[in-house]
Design an enzyme around this catalytic site. Structure first.
Site, PDB file in Angstrom:
ATOM      1  N   HIS A 174    -113.464 -36.977  56.929  1.00  0.00           N
ATOM      2  CA  HIS A 174    -112.201 -36.402  57.405  1.00  0.00           C
ATOM      3  C   HIS A 174    -111.913 -35.155  56.578  1.00  0.00           C
ATOM      4  O   HIS A 174    -111.744 -35.223  55.358  1.00  0.00           O
ATOM      5  CB  HIS A 174    -111.079 -37.435  57.309  1.00  0.00           C
ATOM      6  CG  HIS A 174    -111.302 -38.571  58.256  1.00  0.00           C
ATOM      7  ND1 HIS A 174    -111.050 -39.885  57.938  1.00  0.00           N
ATOM      8  CD2 HIS A 174    -111.798 -38.566  59.527  1.00  0.00           C
ATOM      9  CE1 HIS A 174    -111.368 -40.641  58.983  1.00  0.00           C
ATOM     10  NE2 HIS A 174    -111.820 -39.869  59.951  1.00  0.00           N
ATOM     11  N   ALA A 175    -111.861 -34.035  57.294  1.00  0.00           N
ATOM     12  CA  ALA A 175    -111.897 -32.718  56.650  1.00  0.00           C
ATOM     13  C   ALA A 175    -110.847 -32.529  55.559  1.00  0.00           C
ATOM     14  O   ALA A 175    -111.113 -31.955  54.518  1.00  0.00           O
ATOM     15  CB  ALA A 175    -111.738 -31.647  57.720  1.00  0.00           C
ATOM     16  N   GLU A 177    -109.388 -34.539  53.548  1.00  0.00           N
ATOM     17  CA  GLU A 177    -109.317 -35.497  52.433  1.00  0.00           C
ATOM     18  C   GLU A 177    -110.040 -34.921  51.214  1.00  0.00           C
ATOM     19  O   GLU A 177    -111.111 -35.361  50.805  1.00  0.00           O
ATOM     20  CB  GLU A 177    -109.851 -36.853  52.917  1.00  0.00           C
ATOM     21  CG  GLU A 177    -108.944 -37.393  54.035  1.00  0.00           C
ATOM     22  CD  GLU A 177    -109.476 -38.635  54.746  1.00  0.00           C
ATOM     23  OE1 GLU A 177    -110.535 -39.156  54.361  1.00  0.00           O
ATOM     24  OE2 GLU A 177    -108.804 -39.078  55.704  1.00  0.00           O
ATOM     25  N   ARG A 229    -108.349 -32.892  60.503  1.00  0.00           N
ATOM     26  CA  ARG A 229    -109.047 -34.133  60.142  1.00  0.00           C
ATOM     27  C   ARG A 229    -110.415 -34.274  60.812  1.00  0.00           C
ATOM     28  O   ARG A 229    -111.392 -34.715  60.206  1.00  0.00           O
ATOM     29  CB  ARG A 229    -108.145 -35.312  60.553  1.00  0.00           C
ATOM     30  CG  ARG A 229    -108.821 -36.682  60.594  1.00  0.00           C
ATOM     31  CD  ARG A 229    -107.794 -37.703  61.082  1.00  0.00           C
ATOM     32  NE  ARG A 229    -108.407 -38.928  61.557  1.00  0.00           N
ATOM     33  CZ  ARG A 229    -108.474 -40.053  60.854  1.00  0.00           C
ATOM     34  NH1 ARG A 229    -108.007 -40.105  59.631  1.00  0.00           N
ATOM     35  NH2 ARG A 229    -109.013 -41.134  61.376  1.00  0.00           N
ATOM     36  N   ASN A 246    -115.626 -40.744  62.304  1.00  0.00           N
ATOM     37  CA  ASN A 246    -115.570 -42.128  61.836  1.00  0.00           C
ATOM     38  C   ASN A 246    -115.063 -43.102  62.896  1.00  0.00           C
ATOM     39  O   ASN A 246    -114.719 -44.240  62.594  1.00  0.00           O
ATOM     40  CB  ASN A 246    -114.699 -42.221  60.584  1.00  0.00           C
ATOM     41  CG  ASN A 246    -115.109 -43.379  59.698  1.00  0.00           C
ATOM     42  OD1 ASN A 246    -116.293 -43.728  59.639  1.00  0.00           O
ATOM     43  ND2 ASN A 246    -114.142 -43.992  59.021  1.00  0.00           N
ATOM     44  N   HIS A 300    -112.876 -41.682  51.395  1.00  0.00           N
ATOM     45  CA  HIS A 300    -111.721 -41.160  52.123  1.00  0.00           C
ATOM     46  C   HIS A 300    -110.515 -41.137  51.193  1.00  0.00           C
ATOM     47  O   HIS A 300    -110.589 -41.577  50.055  1.00  0.00           O
ATOM     48  CB  HIS A 300    -111.408 -42.070  53.324  1.00  0.00           C
ATOM     49  CG  HIS A 300    -112.487 -42.080  54.365  1.00  0.00           C
ATOM     50  ND1 HIS A 300    -112.361 -41.442  55.570  1.00  0.00           N
ATOM     51  CD2 HIS A 300    -113.734 -42.631  54.361  1.00  0.00           C
ATOM     52  CE1 HIS A 300    -113.469 -41.604  56.273  1.00  0.00           C
ATOM     53  NE2 HIS A 300    -114.323 -42.326  55.562  1.00  0.00           N
ATOM     54  N   GLU A 376    -110.764 -45.611  49.736  1.00  0.00           N
ATOM     55  CA  GLU A 376    -109.587 -44.777  49.966  1.00  0.00           C
ATOM     56  C   GLU A 376    -109.095 -44.393  48.578  1.00  0.00           C
ATOM     57  O   GLU A 376    -108.500 -45.203  47.865  1.00  0.00           O
ATOM     58  CB  GLU A 376    -108.503 -45.542  50.739  1.00  0.00           C
ATOM     59  CG  GLU A 376    -108.883 -45.890  52.179  1.00  0.00           C
ATOM     60  CD  GLU A 376    -108.857 -44.687  53.113  1.00  0.00           C
ATOM     61  OE1 GLU A 376    -108.260 -43.659  52.760  1.00  0.00           O
ATOM     62  OE2 GLU A 376    -109.453 -44.782  54.212  1.00  0.00           O
TER      63      GLU A 376
HETATM   64 ZN   LIG Z   1    -110.437 -40.618  56.105  1.00  0.00          ZN
END
Ligand SMILES: [Zn+2]
Ligand SMILES: *[C@@H]1O[C@H](CO)[C@@H](O)[C@H](O)[C@H]1NC(C)=O
Ligand SMILES: *[C@@H]1O[C@H](CO)[C@@H](O)[C@H](O)[C@H]1NC(C)=O
Ligand SMILES: *[C@@H]1O[C@H](CO)[C@@H](O)[C@H](O)[C@H]1NC(C)=O
Ligand SMILES: *[C@@H]1O[C@H](CO)[C@@H](O)[C@H](O)[C@H]1NC(C)=O
Length: 416
Positions: A174-175, A177, A229, A246, A300, A376
């Site tokens: 996800h861009a 992050e 994202r 994802n 992420h 995360e």
């Molecule tokens: Zn993510």
């Protein structure tokens, strides 16, 4: 000092960024397991940008434009989630972060790694090319594929001999992050440049580290839209760009998932329709077929969660106890550094269910006994997905301690 900062900000206001003036971030009371499914409905609304997705034990952080604040507010009230304002106006906060970034950009990196600021796509590509040139005995480049915009999906392979099981780590699927990319760079730095101290880890495993799993999107967050994202591939019949890589893996794809191209979690037209997911999927199968995929980690943010399969169902996977045990000792190793506490659990149960995720795919590719995780990482606060530059090194350093503990543990297990 404060005066000086104000003065500088008036000089640096020129920005090509999409404006988030008037956008607010709304928070809620802590979400419980009982009400997890309701806020998930809101995720399908393209007007709502989830900074923090619905997860047990924490509040929501949802960004939305001036026009939609009223609607979001009443939906959250209706769900008894007690909305309140988290960030009054995202615009100035973003401008301040951008100004700081512009200033730090003046320091040239000369193809070296940096944890003092977020490196651009070009800087990361240059660094990875340079580092394998400097350390050819135990590192090499693997170009896994090419994106829609023609950028390479460039992994660094760290290996000191044949016949080893593989560990794969990717960052930045996800861009936006941004804290994930420096974590991958930390892993490359430690295993390649700091090889003498970490040789034992390379004696145990071949490492595959992909520091920018969504290069088109990452570049876009530097030049156009800080909160982008998805990837940047166009969608036939829609003006909305991008698929969420994802949600695009060939694992239960289509049984659920977001079919709206304008949504942030758009699953794409078909499983593996996207260059990013299909290239990583293919690399994972290759590793499994050549020595075995021992450990997979997708990174992420944000949340401070370490989660494992399944994402597609609430049911526990067959190796649940092992995945939980390894996650626990990883979280314990991180907490020992500076007190950061990760929440662990199976994705659908503590975080949120998602179909077509890389973590599930890697687990299945490894015949349901790969150690497969989604990290995360800690972030949040007023800068959302990118902690302040001075927080980069503490976060990636403590997480690296966890990754070392996890790899050492996986090595002792004969599961694979
Ligand atoms: Zn993510
Ligand atoms: C990043 O985006 C800018 C602006 O669109 C473009 O000029 C540049 O070539 C891109 N860089 C890479 C490495 O794709
Ligand atoms: C790990 O297990 C110990 C012992 O059961 C427990 O006290 C601790 O809270 C667990 N840690 C996490 C992060 O779940
Ligand atoms: C892995 O687990 C899934 C879900 O329980 C099951 O459908 C699949 O057959 C299992 N695969 C293997 C190789 O055991
Ligand atoms: C440890 O945590 C504290 C409090 O969150 C923080 O201020 C400090 O910078 C951290 N130190 C390191 C070395 O990570």
């Amino acid at each position: 000092m404060r005066l000086l900062a104000c003065f500088l900000s008036t000089i640096f206001v020129v920005s090509a960024y999409k404006s988030y003036d008037g956008y607010q971030v709304i928070t809620s009371r802590t979400v419980t397991l009982r009400d997890l499914s309701e806020p998930r409905r809101l995720e399908n609304d393209p007007e709502y940008i989830f900074w923090a997705r619905p997860a047990v034990g924490r509040p929501l952080h949802v960004m939305t434009s001036q026009i939609s604040i009223g609607k979001l507010w009443s939906e959250l009230e209706h769900l008894n989630l007690a909305p309140s304002v988290y960030i009054e106006d995202v615009g100035p906060v973003l401008a301040k972060a951008d100004e700081k970034r512009q200033k730090l950009m003046d320091i040239p990196l000369n193809r070296a790694v940096s944890f003092d600021r977020y490196m651009t796509l070009q800087e990361i590509l240059d660094y990875t090319a340079e580092v394998v040139q400097n350390y050819p005995l135990h590192s090499s480049l693997l170009e896994l594929g090419t994106t829609y915009e023609g950028n390479p999906l460039r992994a660094v392979k760290v290996s000191n001999g044949p016949g080893k099981r593989g560990i794969f780590l990717d960052a930045g699927t996800h861009a936006r992050e941004h804290i994930t990319h420096p974590l991958a760079l930390k892993a490359i730095f430690e295993l390649v440049e700091n090889y003498d101290q970490n040789k034992a880890l390379v004696d145990l495993f071949d490492w595959y580290i992909l520091p920018v799993a969504n290069p088109d999107g990452y570049n876009y967050t530097f030049n156009e839209d800080r909160f982008w994202r998805k990837n940047r591939s166009p969608n036939v019949g829609s003006d909305c760009v991008g698929t969420d890589p994802n949600r695009n893996y060939d694992i239960n794809w289509g049984i659920d998932g977001d079919a709206n191209p304008c949504s942030e979690a758009y699953r794409g037209v078909a499983a593996f329709s996207e260059a990013e997911s299909s290239a990583i999927g293919s690399a994972l199968r290759d590793i499994e077929n050549n020595g075995g995929l021992a450990l997979y980690m997708s990174t992420h943010c944000y949340g401070t969660f370490l989660i494992y399969p399944w994402g597609f169902t609430y049911e526990f996977p067959v190796t649940y106890d092992e995945l939980a045990k390894a996650a626990n000792l990883t979280a314990t190793a991180i907490e020992a550094v500076n007190g950061t506490r990760f929440v662990i659990g199976s994705s659908a149960n503590v975080y949120f269910p998602a179909v077509g995720a890389s973590m599930d795919y890697a687990y299945a590719v490894g015949n349901n006994n790969t150690y497969s995780y989604t990290w995360e990482l800690p972030a949040g606060g007023e800068f959302g997905f990118a902690p302040l530059p001075e927080d980069i090194l503490p976060i990636v350093s403590e997480t690296w301690e966890g990754i070392k503990a996890l790899a050492n543990y996986v090595n002792t297990q004969v599961l694979k």
